[in-house]
Design an enzyme around this catalytic site. Structure first.
Site, PDB file in Angstrom:
ATOM      1  N   HIS A 181       0.834  -1.196   0.000  1.00  0.00           N
ATOM      2  CA  HIS A 181       0.000   0.000   0.000  1.00  0.00           C
ATOM      3  C   HIS A 181       0.876   1.257   0.000  1.00  0.00           C
ATOM      4  O   HIS A 181       0.451   2.308  -0.479  1.00  0.00           O
ATOM      5  CB  HIS A 181      -0.907   0.035   1.231  1.00  0.00           C
ATOM      6  CG  HIS A 181      -2.002  -0.978   1.193  1.00  0.00           C
ATOM      7  ND1 HIS A 181      -1.827  -2.261   1.645  1.00  0.00           N
ATOM      8  CD2 HIS A 181      -3.286  -0.897   0.747  1.00  0.00           C
ATOM      9  CE1 HIS A 181      -2.967  -2.932   1.493  1.00  0.00           C
ATOM     10  NE2 HIS A 181      -3.855  -2.130   0.946  1.00  0.00           N
ATOM     11  N   ASP A 253      -4.519  -5.997  -7.898  1.00  0.00           N
ATOM     12  CA  ASP A 253      -4.738  -5.280  -6.648  1.00  0.00           C
ATOM     13  C   ASP A 253      -4.937  -3.810  -7.020  1.00  0.00           C
ATOM     14  O   ASP A 253      -4.725  -3.406  -8.178  1.00  0.00           O
ATOM     15  CB  ASP A 253      -3.539  -5.477  -5.711  1.00  0.00           C
ATOM     16  CG  ASP A 253      -3.925  -5.398  -4.244  1.00  0.00           C
ATOM     17  OD1 ASP A 253      -5.002  -4.858  -3.934  1.00  0.00           O
ATOM     18  OD2 ASP A 253      -3.145  -5.872  -3.394  1.00  0.00           O
TER      19      ASP A 253
END
Length: 322
Positions: A181, A253
């Site tokens: 992230h 993702d």
């Protein structure tokens, strides 16, 4: 046949939105052909409110679409108030395949009851690094064979309830010390290690018919020293499609995660991911990035790879959209 207003390439984008009702941009994106919408905690509440959100999205679409969510266990859940409290996978695994399957069936029934068709779970990464900041107890086990058995139990049970499962994060996010992230992790293991530890849970997922697999924003130096898996044809086409034989939906993702966003603009990353083998692009948060990526898809000329991705998304929608 798509209605004249729907662009087939728009179906390759999955978007999120803010609030409890479709935003003007979401309505616009659905009208152009976006067919998968992802929900977060910001979009849902108790079962009644969650059902309302899903119904409003479907009304805005006016056609069958898929609604997705990350509903794993423990703290990795979007739907909490009024929904079953499923433990994290590490805790759940103590009960073995039966406990895992029971949890998956319960989760699937609750998702289906409010209008959700795709659960971006289970995490089948092997929990092999105690310093991993993002996987940890989301993983079933540090043992590859056990992770494989339990992941397959979740997938079979969930899909028996007509909710699509998604094994993540290919080819394995378990042995990283960085969170994708925020940063781009690198894994330096050789191919023998990857095939013995990271890959068995994905092989088991494929063998039991998992509907979807999600890629990892991680560089695997032995496979592709330059590109993260999401952007690597070597990882996605040569390894996942050709060697492992996966023919289901391949999902990226979130392309807004810094592991990818720090490398290039989201629209460039999306097109590169499609060329590498991704079928469905996740762009979950910022409307400006979603708009840019949608524009790039609508302007992209037809290619065999794009046609293949559109076909796979179409097959997935035919099976799971309502």
């Amino acid at each position: 046949m798509n209605p004249p207003s729907l662009h087939p390439a728009a179906s390759l984008l999955c978007v999120g939105f803010d609030g409890l009702e479709p935003t003007p941009f979401l309505v616009e994106a659905l009208a152009k052909g976006v067919s998968v919408v992802i929900l977060f905690a910001r979009n849902v509440g108790d079962p009644e409110l969650s059902t309302r959100t899903c119904s409003l999205i479907r009304e805005a679409a006016g056609r069958p679409i898929v609604i997705a969510v990350d509903q794993e266990g423990g703290t990795s859940r979007r739907l909490v108030d009024g929904f079953s409290s499923i433990p994290a996978m590490r805790e759940l695994s103590v009960g073995g395949p039966e406990a895992v399957a029971d949890a998956a069936r319960t989760t699937a029934r609750e998702l289906r009851s409010v209008g959700i068709d795709l659960d971006l779970a289970p995490v089948v990464d092997v929990d092999s690094n105690p310093d991993n900041p993002v996987i940890g107890d989301r993983s079933f086990s540090s043992d590859p064979d056990r992770a494989a058995r339990l992941g397959a139990a979740w997938i079979r049970a969930m899909q028996s309830e007509s909710v699509a499962a998604c094994a993540k994060h290919f080819p394995g996010h378990g042995d990283t010390s960085l969170d994708s992230h925020h940063e781009l992790p690198h894994v330096g293991h050789d191919l023998a290690r990857l095939r013995s530890v990271e890959l068995p849970p994905f092989t088991a997922a494929i063998d039991c018919g998992v509907a979807a697999i999600m890629s990892a924003h991680v560089v695997y130096r032995a496979l592709d020293p330059d590109l993260p898996a999401t952007l690597s044809r070597t990882v996605l086409h040569d390894l996942l499609r050709t060697e492992l034989g996966f023919d289901g939906l391949l999902i990226s993702d979130d392309l807004e995660m810094e592991a990818i966003a720090s490398l290039m603009p989201v629209e460039a990353a999306g097109l590169r991911a499609l060329e590498a083998g991704i079928d469905l692009l996740l762009c979950c948060h910022r409307e400006d990035r979603q708009r840019a990526l949608l524009g790039a898809l609508l302007e992209a000329g037809p290619t065999p790879r794009l046609d293949t991705a559109i076909g796979r998304v179409g097959e997935f929608l035919a099976r799971y959209a309502r």
